[in-house]
Design a protein around this motif. Sequence first.
Motif, mmCIF file in Angstrom:
data_model
loop_
_atom_site.group_PDB
_atom_site.id
_atom_site.type_symbol
_atom_site.label_atom_id
_atom_site.label_comp_id
_atom_site.label_asym_id
_atom_site.label_seq_id
_atom_site.Cartn_x
_atom_site.Cartn_y
_atom_site.Cartn_z
ATOM 1 N N CYS A 49 0.816 -1.220 0.000
ATOM 2 C CA CYS A 49 0.000 0.000 0.000
ATOM 3 C C CYS A 49 0.848 1.268 0.000
ATOM 4 O O CYS A 49 0.317 2.354 -0.220
ATOM 5 C CB CYS A 49 -0.961 0.018 1.184
ATOM 6 N N ASP B 69 0.858 3.782 -4.087
ATOM 7 C CA ASP B 69 -0.571 3.904 -4.405
ATOM 8 C C ASP B 69 -0.760 3.954 -5.919
ATOM 9 O O ASP B 69 -0.843 5.009 -6.527
ATOM 10 C CB ASP B 69 -1.144 5.164 -3.761
ATOM 11 N N THR C 218 -2.772 1.760 -9.364
ATOM 12 C CA THR C 218 -3.914 0.906 -9.688
ATOM 13 C C THR C 218 -3.544 -0.559 -9.541
ATOM 14 O O THR C 218 -4.330 -1.357 -9.011
ATOM 15 C CB THR C 218 -4.385 1.178 -11.128
ATOM 16 N N ARG D 278 -3.462 -1.493 -5.837
ATOM 17 C CA ARG D 278 -4.824 -1.592 -5.294
ATOM 18 C C ARG D 278 -5.502 -2.884 -5.746
ATOM 19 O O ARG D 278 -6.197 -3.529 -4.968
ATOM 20 C CB ARG D 278 -5.654 -0.385 -5.726
ATOM 21 N N PHE E 266 -6.714 -5.810 -3.336
ATOM 22 C CA PHE E 266 -8.140 -6.145 -3.382
ATOM 23 C C PHE E 266 -8.350 -7.627 -3.664
ATOM 24 O O PHE E 266 -9.308 -8.228 -3.155
ATOM 25 C CB PHE E 266 -8.867 -5.297 -4.437
ATOM 26 N N LYS F 134 -13.892 -3.089 -0.149
ATOM 27 C CA LYS F 134 -13.549 -1.750 -0.623
ATOM 28 C C LYS F 134 -13.236 -0.792 0.523
ATOM 29 O O LYS F 134 -12.342 0.050 0.409
ATOM 30 C CB LYS F 134 -14.692 -1.180 -1.468
ATOM 31 N N GLU F 135 -13.977 -0.906 1.618
ATOM 32 C CA GLU F 135 -13.748 -0.001 2.757
ATOM 33 C C GLU F 135 -12.373 -0.242 3.374
ATOM 34 O O GLU F 135 -11.681 0.700 3.754
ATOM 35 C CB GLU F 135 -14.838 -0.192 3.816
ATOM 36 N N ILE G 234 -9.777 -1.348 1.761
ATOM 37 C CA ILE G 234 -8.793 -0.842 0.801
ATOM 38 C C ILE G 234 -8.649 0.671 0.947
ATOM 39 O O ILE G 234 -7.533 1.211 0.945
ATOM 40 C CB ILE G 234 -9.201 -1.206 -0.645
ATOM 41 N N LYS G 235 -9.782 1.381 1.108
ATOM 42 C CA LYS G 235 -9.727 2.827 1.307
ATOM 43 C C LYS G 235 -8.956 3.179 2.570
ATOM 44 O O LYS G 235 -8.144 4.099 2.597
ATOM 45 C CB LYS G 235 -11.147 3.411 1.408
ATOM 46 N N GLU G 236 -9.216 2.447 3.629
ATOM 47 C CA GLU G 236 -8.530 2.686 4.905
ATOM 48 C C GLU G 236 -7.046 2.369 4.788
ATOM 49 O O GLU G 236 -6.196 3.106 5.295
ATOM 50 C CB GLU G 236 -9.175 1.818 5.997
ATOM 51 N N PHE H 51 -5.060 2.260 2.014
ATOM 52 C CA PHE H 51 -4.325 3.167 1.145
ATOM 53 C C PHE H 51 -4.449 4.623 1.588
ATOM 54 O O PHE H 51 -3.770 5.484 1.049
ATOM 55 C CB PHE H 51 -4.788 3.013 -0.308
ATOM 56 N N GLY H 52 -5.312 4.913 2.571
ATOM 57 C CA GLY H 52 -5.468 6.277 3.079
ATOM 58 C C GLY H 52 -4.634 6.505 4.337
ATOM 59 O O GLY H 52 -3.419 6.730 4.258
#
Length: 184
Positions: A55, A58, A60, A63, A67, A73-74, A76-78, A80-81
């Motif tokens: 991660c 960042d 594609t 990700r 994934f 998805k949530e 993954i957002k957390e 990579f954020g």
Amino acid sequence: MRHNKKFNHLSRTASHRHAMLANMAISLIMHKRITTTLAKAKALKKYVEPLITRCKDDSTHSRRVVFSHLQNKEAIKELFGPVAAKVGDRPGGYTRIIKLGFRSGDAAQICFIELVDFDENMAKTEGKKKATRRSRRSKAAAAPAEGAAEAAATEATVAEAPAAEVAAEPAAEAEAKGEATKAE
């Protein structure tokens, strides 16, 4: 025989093990700390640390690779954020295992597994640096010398004042000197 087979099978089939580790990784990423058995925590550490390393970049491709392992998805957002922002400069060792004892039902060893950068209690706080003494003279000997210099300065100002004012206010000066020593 299990010669040269390094990972723990956790008494599960391959599909069950992969699903369990993915679910635990999602929980760890979302909650930052989970409680589990020691064997599962060690297996999870080997599973999730390469994903956290992935991660940092960042893209594609990164990700999509993460994934394919997590399928959430949530998470993954957390990951990579906020997680990627905190672990960006860390070279590895993103998780910590803290042993808690034994479970009362089956005596399995229980532990926390947590993301290192998200635990404020264990974070190192920068304290006061210890001063190194460079001379043989101790600090106790240096403190009275500083106090004597200040006392000499106050006496010099008293000597400059007219004698009439000094005679009128000796009690006020004594209180001022007392306050000055209390402040030190």
